[in-house]
Scaffold this active site. Structure first.
Site, mmCIF file in Angstrom:
data_model
loop_
_atom_site.group_PDB
_atom_site.id
_atom_site.type_symbol
_atom_site.label_atom_id
_atom_site.label_comp_id
_atom_site.label_asym_id
_atom_site.label_seq_id
_atom_site.Cartn_x
_atom_site.Cartn_y
_atom_site.Cartn_z
ATOM 1 N N GLU A 39 24.219 74.230 -27.481
ATOM 2 C CA GLU A 39 23.225 74.276 -28.603
ATOM 3 C C GLU A 39 23.441 75.759 -29.220
ATOM 4 O OE1 GLU A 39 19.992 71.597 -30.648
ATOM 5 O OE2 GLU A 39 20.385 71.260 -28.479
ATOM 6 N N GLU A 56 11.114 75.205 -23.172
ATOM 7 C CA GLU A 56 11.225 74.249 -24.556
ATOM 8 C C GLU A 56 10.131 73.297 -24.725
ATOM 9 O OE1 GLU A 56 15.094 71.983 -24.483
ATOM 10 O OE2 GLU A 56 14.614 71.539 -27.044
HETATM 11 C C1 BGC Z 1 16.523 72.254 -30.525
HETATM 12 C C2 BGC Z 1 15.320 72.494 -31.264
HETATM 13 C C3 BGC Z 1 15.150 72.170 -32.631
HETATM 14 C C4 BGC Z 1 15.332 70.696 -32.557
HETATM 15 C C5 BGC Z 1 15.032 69.926 -33.874
HETATM 16 C C6 BGC Z 1 16.709 70.584 -30.648
HETATM 17 O O1 BGC Z 1 17.949 70.299 -30.090
HETATM 18 O O2 BGC Z 1 16.766 72.823 -29.351
HETATM 19 O O3 BGC Z 1 14.714 73.929 -30.890
HETATM 20 O O4 BGC Z 1 14.387 72.680 -33.402
HETATM 21 O O5 BGC Z 1 16.456 70.273 -31.903
HETATM 22 O O6 BGC Z 1 15.144 68.705 -33.799
#
Ligand code: BGC
Length: 746
Positions: free
Chosen positions: A338, A628
């Site tokens: 990501e 997270e």
């Molecule tokens: C990210 C997040 C992001 C989110 C939104 C994720 O995969 O890591 O931090 O804001 O998606 O859906």
């Protein structure tokens, strides 16, 4: 000569190996000044006569590649000799490598461009520039990719691949580097060599971070050091990296036989641990390994310490969250497949970021890409720069609102009107988008949002919380409009049209979402923008901690409604055992909503809470960065998930803006802290709190400490700054230029 330079590429597609573009230069006369400029579709390194040039790594950084790419400038005047070899290694980087599931995200093959301007002592000049005469060679880096890692082979035979081929299809605009250099920062030595229950050899660096591991070693020619990266060990103490999803984060170093120093130059990893899978000797020598933290070069401006070690660790984690995710662009996380410029994460954290470090240049560069990628209709996507074909294409409330929130916070922190003026059109277009987005003129209903991302109130396993997306979206519509009005007023513009819009949005919000001063209980289900893990409880709610927080903090209620709304918020917190249920949307504001409405004690209780979900849950479970998910690692030691479980996601670190702004009490009343309010709200649980921020006027410091039940204060106010001090007893004073000690006896 910039316009002489041509984009060139390799005659043979190197796929994910690095190639070297090379030319020779023989100065004709005495040199007065020589400057090299370079850029790549991919990432490049620059060596002159075999020595790396410049302090930067991972150049040219990440911008919206189809629209613009940065070039870097290097002064090589003193490094040039009678005969010179200029070589540039180019790897796939963000532009050609993977972004989420997409390969070759911007272009199929790397490309490179450079030019050197030479001014001779006699005033004449000469230019060298990339063209089809440059030579292309293989490189000792046999594989390099941002997510997957790097293979460096010091025994590799370097072969001439032929002459460069012009890459005439590249039309992107070259711009001088706008952001900070990406540089190597802290060097961190291992704290432990671990033999895991599974028999793995693991090195612990004691700190989760972003960067890479440097290995200094001498061993048999052709032998290898191979390792993978991980952020945590599993509950049995074994190496764990399933949360990296498809990102391999694998390093392979092939030894030359002489003394070698290895580190990657075209990739980076997010890690605290490495698992050594190949090593030339029986015993791993820890002295061979050193982790290097890599991030954008930003001056540290903020400091904090208090009498509670857990909160100090939380602050440490916030700082490392920023260090780990401010790598040319603000990212969500640095390790899995990501590492994108998620707009929601950025807006959530930007105020804290600007207290910790000088991020003016850094965020301005990113905002310029937001502007470039903003749709004609004003839409702002989930990630900037764009990650083609990835889920982030969605336009979501609280993510797109970065368009208004980030420029406003940059302005508040640094007071630069020119920047505000530059970003004002982006802000305005976003608000205009909001105005036309919904099927109701003044509400944003039925959009496809990320919602209260990772909140806990719609089922433990859901990606999205229970709060109505429509309510969140419409609340942010009001908030962004309010920020646009403030920005316009700061720039001396007539904002009457938007003031009317704001009134209408606020009125429509209250009519649709509220009843008798309270949010309504339930709202229609709207689709939720997540791949999997939909909420178990699909009822979309209005009476949630997040909804109440937004209504209070975004001033969507009347003053006489505040007491009941705040009491309801406190009731929901108490009902949940003094804990939060909020996600990305509610969490940044919940403590503010409480302290703005007379419940600072409850805010402190949330701050000090250790049970999941809470900020200190991760701290008491060994975190060295922000997680997270509230319980990324669950109480029983297992993990919340494999697919959305980063241990280095700064969003919840936004809590520091409450610690700084409310607990310590510093808030700018005018941009760049020229005039500030200092209204500390001390609490014995911290014992003392000492914070400072370096402003353009000098260092501003607020410090309080308890002696028995009495609180003492020390303030340092730079000359030229006016501080409106209010102590909890109600005592008020105006301070400027000096160091002051005050006591506030109860
Ligand atoms: C990210 C997040 C992001 C989110 C939104 C994720 O995969 O890591 O931090 O804001 O998606 O859906």
């Amino acid at each position: 000569m910039k316009n002489m330079a041509k984009w060139i590429t390799s005659p043979i597609d190197p796929e994910y190996s690095v190639v070297t573009f090379q030319t020779e230069f023989f100065p004709k006369k005495e040199i007065k000044k020589a400057t090299v400029h370079a850029s790549a579709i991919g990432v490049y390194t620059f060596s002159l006569n075999g020595a790396r040039v410049g302090k930067g790594v991972l150049a040219p950084g990440w911008t919206s590649y189809p629209k613009r790419v940065q070039y870097q400038t290097y002064d090589v005047t003193d490094a040039l000799k009678a005969s010179n070899t200029l070589s540039f290694g180019v790897g796939s980087g963000w532009a050609v490598g993977h972004l989420m599931q997409t390969t070759h995200s911007y272009r199929d093959q790397i490309a490179f461009i450079a030019w050197m301007d030479v001014v001779y002592a006699d005033g004449t000049s000469e230019a060298v520039a990339t063209d089809a005469s440059w030579d292309v060679y293989t490189n000792e880096v046999l594989f390099a990719e941002i997510y997957n890692g790097e293979t460096v082979d010091k025994t590799a035979e370097i072969r001439h691949l032929g002459k460069a081929v012009l890459a005439a299809d590249i039309k992107t605009r070259l711009v001088a580097q706008e952001g900070e250099w990406i540089v190597e920062n802290d060097r961190i030595t291992p704290i432990e060599l671990i033999r895991t229950p599974k028999g793995e050899t693991v090195i612990d660096f004691g700190q989760n971070m972003t960067g890479y591991v440097e290995v200094t070693i001498q061993g048999p020619r052709g032998s290898r050091v191979l390792f993978h990266h991980g952020e945590v060990l599993d509950r049995d103490g074994n190496f764990y990296n399933e949360n990296y999803r498809l990102a391999r984060n694998e390093m392979t170093y092939v030894l030359s036989g002489g003394k070698d120093v290895f580190k990657p130059a075209y990739s980076f990893q997010g890690f605290r641990y490495i698992r050594i899978e190949e090593y030339p000797f029986d015993e791993v020598d820890l002295n061979s390994f050193c982790a290097i933290a890599v991030h954008s070069e930003m001056a540290r401006t903020g400091r904090f310490r208090c009498g509670n070690e857990k909160i100090n660790q939380l602050y440490h984690n916030v700082i490392w969250g920023q260090k780990s995710n401010y790598l040319d662009i603000p990212t969500d996380c640095p390790q899995r497949n990501e590492r994108l410029g998620w707009t929601g994460d950025t807006q959530v954290f930007c105020r804290t970021a600007a207290i910790n470090y000088n991020v003016k240049k850094f965020l301005n560069k990113w905002m310029n890409d937001v502007a470039l990628e903003q749709g004609k209709d004003g839409a702002v996507h989930g990630v900037v720069p764009d990650a083609p074909n990835a889920r982030p294409k969605r336009i979501s409330a609280a993510w797109g609102d970065c368009a208004c929130i980030v420029p406003w916070e940059i302005y508040l922190a640094y007071g630069d009107k020119k920047l505000l003026a530059r970003h004002f059109p982006t802000m305005k277009k976003w608000v205009d988008y909001l105005h036309s987005a919904g099927n109701e003129e003044f509400l944003w209903l039925q959009g496809l949002h990320y919602g209260d991302w990772l909140a806990m109130d719609a089922g433990e396993d859901s990606y999205v919380g229970a709060t109505s997306n429509d309510l969140i979206a419409s609340a942010f519509f009001a908030y962004s409009t309010e920020l646009l009005i403030k920005a316009g007023e700061a720039l001396g513009k007539d904002m009457s049209e938007y003031r009317t819009l704001h009134q209408n949005v606020r009125r429509a919000f209250r009519a649709y979402f509220m009843e008798n001063g309270m949010p309504k209980e339930e709202f229609p289900f709207t689709e939720i923008s997540v791949g999997g893990r939909a909420p178990v409880d699909t009822v979309r709610k209005g009476v949630t901690q997040t909804a109440l927080t937004l209504i209070l903090h975004f001033n969507l209620c009347n003053d006489d409604e505040r007491p009941a709304l705040a009491a309801k918020l406190v009731e929901l917190i108490r009902d949940f055992d003094m804990r939060m249920t909020t996600g990305f949307v509610g969490t940044p504001y919940i403590l503010h909503a409480l302290s703005e409405n007379g419940y600072t004690d409850v805010a402190y209780a949330l701050l000090m809470q250790e049970k999941n979900p809470s900020w200190l849950y991760s701290v008491t479970h060994g975190a060295t960065t922000m997680w997270e998910h509230w319980n990324s690692r669950k109480e029983d030691g297992t993990f919340w998930s494999t697919d959305m479980n980063s241990f280095n996601h700064y969003a919840y670190g936004a809590v520091y803006d409450w610690i700084f702004g409310v607990a310590c009490g510093i808030k700018p009343l005018s941009p760049a802290y020229r005039e500030v309010s200092i209204a500390p709200q001390p609490n014995k649980c911290l014992g003392f709190a000492d914070t400072s921020i370096d402003t353009a006027l000098g260092t501003l410091r607020a410090h309080w400490y308890y002696k028995g039940d009495d609180v003492y204060y020390e303030f340092e106010i730079p000359a030229g700054m006016t501080a409106h001090v209010t102590l909890p007893s109600g005592y008020k004073t105006l301070l400027t230029g000096g160091t002051f000690s005050l006591a506030d006896k109860n």
